[in-house]
Design a protein around this motif. Structure first.
Motif, PDB file in Angstrom:
ATOM      1  N   VAL A 301       0.821  -1.104  -0.151  1.00 43.96           N
ATOM      2  CA  VAL A 301       0.067   0.041   0.043  1.00 43.96           C
ATOM      3  C   VAL A 301       0.956   1.380   0.087  1.00 43.96           C
ATOM      4  CG1 VAL A 301      -1.822   1.311   1.343  1.00 43.96           C
ATOM      5  CG2 VAL A 301      -1.931  -0.979   1.068  1.00 43.96           C
ATOM      6  N   LEU A 302       2.020   1.331   0.940  1.00 39.91           N
ATOM      7  CA  LEU A 302       2.900   2.460   0.684  1.00 39.91           C
ATOM      8  C   LEU A 302       3.319   2.565  -0.723  1.00 39.91           C
ATOM      9  CD1 LEU A 302       4.981   2.118   3.988  1.00 39.91           C
ATOM     10  CD2 LEU A 302       3.262   4.006   3.479  1.00 39.91           C
ATOM     11  N   ALA A 303       3.820   1.620  -1.239  1.00 39.77           N
ATOM     12  CA  ALA A 303       4.302   1.568  -2.677  1.00 39.77           C
ATOM     13  C   ALA A 303       3.367   2.250  -3.746  1.00 39.77           C
ATOM     14  CB  ALA A 303       4.856   0.185  -3.105  1.00 39.77           C
ATOM     15  N   ILE A 304       2.098   1.881  -3.450  1.00 39.29           N
ATOM     16  CA  ILE A 304       0.986   2.385  -4.452  1.00 39.29           C
ATOM     17  C   ILE A 304       0.890   3.804  -4.186  1.00 39.29           C
ATOM     18  CG2 ILE A 304      -1.581   2.300  -4.835  1.00 39.29           C
ATOM     19  CD1 ILE A 304      -1.358  -0.706  -4.036  1.00 39.29           C
ATOM     20  N   GLY A 329       7.852   1.027   0.364  1.00 39.52           N
ATOM     21  CA  GLY A 329       7.005   0.210   0.132  1.00 39.52           C
ATOM     22  C   GLY A 329       7.359  -1.187  -0.823  1.00 39.52           C
ATOM     23  N   ALA A 330       8.245  -0.885  -1.556  1.00 38.43           N
ATOM     24  CA  ALA A 330       8.787  -1.999  -2.587  1.00 38.43           C
ATOM     25  C   ALA A 330       9.728  -2.830  -2.197  1.00 38.43           C
ATOM     26  CB  ALA A 330       9.039  -1.223  -4.226  1.00 38.43           C
ATOM     27  N   SER A 331      10.040  -2.429  -0.921  1.00 37.55           N
ATOM     28  CA  SER A 331      11.259  -3.075  -0.228  1.00 37.55           C
ATOM     29  C   SER A 331      11.412  -4.484  -0.131  1.00 37.55           C
ATOM     30  CB  SER A 331      11.641  -2.382   0.938  1.00 37.55           C
ATOM     31  OG  SER A 331      10.712  -2.310   1.971  1.00 37.55           O
ATOM     32  N   ILE A 388      -1.069   1.242 -10.644  1.00 34.77           N
ATOM     33  CA  ILE A 388      -2.233   0.558 -11.177  1.00 34.77           C
ATOM     34  C   ILE A 388      -1.978  -1.159 -11.202  1.00 34.77           C
ATOM     35  CG2 ILE A 388      -3.358   0.038 -13.592  1.00 34.77           C
ATOM     36  CD1 ILE A 388      -2.993   3.026 -14.179  1.00 34.77           C
ATOM     37  N   LEU A 389      -0.824  -1.298 -11.332  1.00 32.47           N
ATOM     38  CA  LEU A 389      -0.399  -2.910 -11.427  1.00 32.47           C
ATOM     39  C   LEU A 389      -0.367  -3.422  -9.895  1.00 32.47           C
ATOM     40  CD1 LEU A 389       0.470  -5.486 -12.819  1.00 32.47           C
ATOM     41  CD2 LEU A 389       2.867  -4.702 -12.465  1.00 32.47           C
TER      42      LEU A 389
END
Length: 405
Positions: A301-304, A329-331, A388-389
């Protein structure tokens, strides 16, 4: 209690031995040097783009060569690692990676040859893809022997190496250091450091029942039919796309979209990698306390939110803050996915290989997809594909729970 909080393997002893601790340190060094090598290339992508006068679409096709190298390597990387052992597999793949760095650097700034750069990138991708599988298998083996979550910290070491690579790249760009000299010197340092580090890897244990090449291929094909392995692969694919898109395009997007200088663009990429490093360092504590499912949900959610903010902020400082959230977020998605694939040591080689192949498909599709979109709507706005992905990816997170024992 979340089932994913249940440890997947008990400690083998009351405390880790010196051999395991040495292996832990060796794996961390290998991850850091691999991250340094990859970031060294990505930090100079804007300079290569300008030197070869490439449009976003042509740059995307060039970056595809690196992804293609990884995809070619990964289907058999697990089997090769099983045959050679992780230490030899990492050493060989790093040699290929560093040769690729040198070829790409010389081709970009001395020969000014687009095919030469593409050949170098293919070698970088091949070496990186092979090394990624081997060092994650070794890292998972160390994690099991330690009896606690450490694989994200190895990936944090990779990110820390990436921060160093981005910082050195920004300095080299500011000082006008040629791409060839920069990449060649870093390649030599990475190779020597890796050869020293793999000497501390765990000893290869003989198989209880020796297997033939046909048996190993059969296990690989069987892994491709396991629903849990495939779902973990799709999860890793989405998070790898979020990470890889930033690696490939973040510096260029901020230069084109927000008017940043080349050095400032490299620094923004460094901030993204710094966010990845912090997330992977602190994430091990969170994973051991709350389990994979809730922690992955929060981070994705953080990455989004972060990726959307980086693109839509309209303001450089706010967009930079979004980049930091994006990195945090992507970590964890990639290391947790690899750890989940290696939950059962007997099948770790083939399952990690399958998950890596699926995940690295993002690096194959990402550069041309975002490059083509960049030609139409600008590089910065093309990055909206990332949030979006990631939204439907939230439904895949339960697949990372440890299997019932």
């Amino acid at each position: 209690m979340d089932p994913s909080a249940i440890p997947t393997a008990p400690p083998i002893s009351s405390g880790p031995s010196r051999t395991v601790l040495a292996a832990r340190n060796g794996v961390a060094v290998v991850f850091a040097l691999n991250g340094l090598a990859v970031a060294t290339w990505f930090a100079r992508v804007p300079a290569v783009r300008d030197g070869l006068d490439l449009t976003p679409g042509r740059l995307g096709l060039l970056l595809l060569a690196m992804s293609a190298g990884s995809i070619v390597a990964m289907p058999t990387a697990g089997l090769v690692t099983q045959r050679l052992g992780t230490a030899r597999a990492v050493a060989l793949s790093t040699l290929i990676l560093t040769i690729g760095l040198t070829v790409a650097g010389v081709s970009a700034s001395v020969v000014e040859s687009l095919p030469g750069v593409a050949l170098g990138l293919f070698a970088i991708g091949y070496g990186t893809g092979s090394c990624d599988v081997a060092m994650n298998i070794e890292g998972a083996a160390v994690e099991r022997r330690l009896g606690r979550t450490v694989l994200p910290r190895f990936h944090a070491a990779w990110s820390l190496g990436g921060v160093a690579g981005a910082g050195i790249g920004a300095g080299a760009a500011r000082l006008g250091v040629s791409i060839a000299l920069h990449l060649t010197v870093l390649a030599a340092l990475v190779l020597v450091g890796t050869l020293l580090a793999v000497r501390a890897f765990l000893a290869v244990e003989p198989e209880a029942e020796p297997t033939t090449a046909a048996d190993r291929r059969r296990r690989l094909f069987a892994a491709w039919r396991e629903p849990r392995t495939l779902l973990i692969g799709l999860l890793v694919l989405a998070v790898a796309f979020a990470e890889g898109s930033a690696n490939d395009w973040l510096a260029v997007a901020f230069i084109d979209g927000y008017g940043f200088s080349e050095a400032a663009g490299a620094a923004v990429f460094g901030l993204f990698v710094a966010g990845m490093t912090v997330g992977r360092t602190l994430g091990t504590v969170a994973l051991d306390r709350w389990g994979r499912t809730p922690v992955l949900t929060v981070t994705i959610v953080l990455a989004i939110v972060g990726a959307a903010t980086a693109v839509l902020a309209g303001s450089g400082p706010i967009a930079v803050f979004g980049v930091l959230l994006w990195g945090l977020g992507a970590s964890l998605g990639f290391p947790v996915g690899m750890s989940a694939a290696a939950d059962e040591e007997e099948h770790a080689h083939v399952r990690v290989s399958v998950v890596a192949v699926i995940g690295y498909t993002a690096f194959l599709a990402g550069p041309p997809l975002l490059g083509m979109l960049g030609d139409q709507i600008g590089t910065l706005h093309a990055l909206l594909v990332v949030p979006i992905l990631l939204i439907p990816t939230l439904a895949l997170i339960p697949a990372a729970r440890p299997p019932a024992r």
